[in-house]
Design a protein around this motif. Structure first.
Motif, PDB file in Angstrom:
ATOM      1  N   ASP A 157       0.916  -0.965  -0.013  1.00 40.30           N
ATOM      2  CA  ASP A 157       0.366   0.018   0.145  1.00 40.30           C
ATOM      3  C   ASP A 157       1.466   1.102  -0.076  1.00 40.30           C
ATOM      4  O   ASP A 157       1.521   1.798   1.289  1.00 40.30           O
ATOM      5  N   LEU A 158       1.437   2.231  -1.239  1.00 37.57           N
ATOM      6  CA  LEU A 158       2.007   3.020  -1.453  1.00 37.57           C
ATOM      7  C   LEU A 158       0.818   4.143  -0.610  1.00 37.57           C
ATOM      8  O   LEU A 158       1.257   5.775  -0.541  1.00 37.57           O
ATOM      9  N   SER A 159      -0.402   4.138  -0.208  1.00 33.97           N
ATOM     10  CA  SER A 159      -1.002   5.423   0.256  1.00 33.97           C
ATOM     11  C   SER A 159      -0.539   6.273   0.811  1.00 33.97           C
ATOM     12  O   SER A 159       0.406   5.621   1.744  1.00 33.97           O
ATOM     13  N   ALA A 160      -1.064   7.736   0.775  1.00 31.73           N
ATOM     14  CA  ALA A 160      -0.191   8.645   2.260  1.00 31.73           C
ATOM     15  C   ALA A 160      -1.794   9.815   1.834  1.00 31.73           C
ATOM     16  O   ALA A 160      -2.179   9.537   1.315  1.00 31.73           O
TER      17      ALA A 160
ATOM     18  N   ALA B 297       7.704   4.128  -8.349  1.00 30.91           N
ATOM     19  CA  ALA B 297       6.059   3.536  -7.378  1.00 30.91           C
ATOM     20  C   ALA B 297       6.815   2.009  -7.707  1.00 30.91           C
ATOM     21  O   ALA B 297       6.900   1.144  -6.471  1.00 30.91           O
ATOM     22  N   GLU B 298       7.505   1.519  -8.885  1.00 29.41           N
ATOM     23  CA  GLU B 298       7.650  -0.071  -8.915  1.00 29.41           C
ATOM     24  C   GLU B 298       8.629  -0.689  -8.078  1.00 29.41           C
ATOM     25  O   GLU B 298       8.912  -0.646  -7.204  1.00 29.41           O
ATOM     26  N   GLU B 299       9.757   0.366  -8.281  1.00 28.21           N
ATOM     27  CA  GLU B 299      10.801   0.281  -7.944  1.00 28.21           C
ATOM     28  C   GLU B 299      10.584   0.397  -6.273  1.00 28.21           C
ATOM     29  O   GLU B 299      11.851  -0.813  -5.806  1.00 28.21           O
TER      30      GLU B 299
ATOM     31  N   ILE C   8      11.002  -2.599  -3.350  1.00 25.25           N
ATOM     32  CA  ILE C   8      12.042  -3.184  -2.052  1.00 25.25           C
ATOM     33  C   ILE C   8      11.002  -3.250  -0.563  1.00 25.25           C
ATOM     34  O   ILE C   8      11.345  -4.078   0.127  1.00 25.25           O
ATOM     35  N   MET C   9       9.937  -2.570  -0.458  1.00 27.45           N
ATOM     36  CA  MET C   9       8.781  -2.609   0.373  1.00 27.45           C
ATOM     37  C   MET C   9       8.395  -4.151   0.260  1.00 27.45           C
ATOM     38  O   MET C   9       8.658  -5.073   1.767  1.00 27.45           O
ATOM     39  N   ALA C  10       8.049  -4.741  -0.474  1.00 28.98           N
ATOM     40  CA  ALA C  10       7.514  -6.242  -0.998  1.00 28.98           C
ATOM     41  C   ALA C  10       9.037  -7.478   0.144  1.00 28.98           C
ATOM     42  O   ALA C  10       8.904  -8.238   1.106  1.00 28.98           O
TER      43      ALA C  10
END
Ligand SMILES: O=C1NC(=O)NC(C(=O)O)N1
Length: 309
Positions: free
Chosen positions: A3-6, A284-286, A290-292
């Protein structure tokens, strides 16, 4: 699912990424491009001055191997144009960026904004390094305090400030002490590193025209300074003041680092000048990869959690 939400002052964004003010945000066409750019969660307008400005003579932007140098001189279509855009045209969460060549102009502009129907976020640029004969206001702590004191004597809408980079821990203490006095929504740090100089050895000359070639530095070369300013201000500012990290982002890892230092949102400028608006999809993909890899689900899982030794 990653989740990239902010959050942008109460609006939920699907991505923490913004454009750096000045990049692809001066004309209606450019602003509409940003509105249609995937993985750009929010956008910032070119800093608007009371009157439209031509800006400095060309050449005024030069691409470097490790970044960029610019001496644009605040070219913009004027405050009325951008106010109309945010009131009538915006389709994506937008921060209105404003600048002034004098404290008096800043007051005039913000009084008009206070009286307008605009209720959205505004960012007061206190740090343009490229106006001939004008200092970067935010390097003068007392002057900055005076301007903000007068502004907040009447301004009641969401307002943040765009800061220049600082290079001295006592300066971080001093600017934070001033900013913590005011109900700011955010600081955006950093603006370009002012008054750098690039030399074209073949031609034996500078690469930008105004100010004898002195201009603001951006891109990967400023990343360590940007990270330091995000970290230092996050450590010193009231929690109520958000930190937008700007400077030196060319990869998802750089975004991760900005957020690890405390950034709530991250803006990208020079890399977009090099690679185009598709940069945001790649970044965003990168970041998601990294988060995954690290087992993080959301930005809050690691925001501000930079470890010391
Ligand atoms: O605040 C600014 N920062 C920059 O690096 N360049 C622009 C400009 O010169 O308009 N303004």
């Amino acid at each position: 699912e990653i989740d990239l939400s902010a959050d942008l002052f109460g609006q939920t964004l699907t991505s923490p990424l913004l454009n750096a003010s000045g990049v692809h945000c001066q004309t209606k066409e450019e602003l509409n491009d940003l509105a249609n750019t995937s993985n750009l969660g929010a956008m910032v307008t070119k800093s608007a001055t009371l009157q439209a400005r031509e800006g400095n003579p060309n050449p005024r932007y030069y691409d470097l191997e490790n970044g960029s140098i610019n001496s644009m001189g605040l070219p913009n279509l004027g405050y009325d144009f951008y106010l109309d855009y945010v009131l009538q045209e915006q389709t994506k969460p937008t921060i209105l960026s404003v600048a002034a060549l004098s404290a008096a102009d800043a007051i005039t502009l913000l009084k008009d904004l206070q009286a307008s129907d605009y209720q959205g976020p505004t960012e007061l640029n206190l740090s343009c390094p490229n106006i001939v004969g004008e200092p970067q206001l935010a390097y003068d702590f007392e002057a900055t305090d005076r301007v903000l004191s007068e502004v907040f004597s009447f301004y009641t809408k969401p307002l943040g400030v765009k800061l220049p980079p600082y290079f001295d821990l006592v300066h971080f203490d001093k600017i934070a002490a001033v900013l913590n006095k005011y109900p700011l929504t955010h600081v955006n740090t950093i603006n370009s590193i002012g008054n750098g100089l690039w030399v074209d050895v073949d031609q034996e000359q500078v690469v930008t025209k105004a100010k004898g070639g002195f201009g603001g530095l951006g891109g990967t070369m400023v990343l360590p300074t940007a990270l330091a300013n995000v970290r230092a201000l996050r450590q010193r500012l009231n929690d109520s003041i958000k930190v937008l990290g700007t400077g030196g982002v060319t990869s998802g890892a750089d975004i991760f680092a900005h957020i690890l230092c405390g950034a709530d949102l991250v803006s990208v400028g020079t890399q977009v000048m090099k690679e185009g608006l598709g940069t945001y999809d790649r970044l965003a993909e990168e970041l998601k990869a990294i988060m995954a890899e690290k087992g993080y689900q959301s930005l809050a899982d690691f925001r501000g959690k930079l470890k010391e030794l």
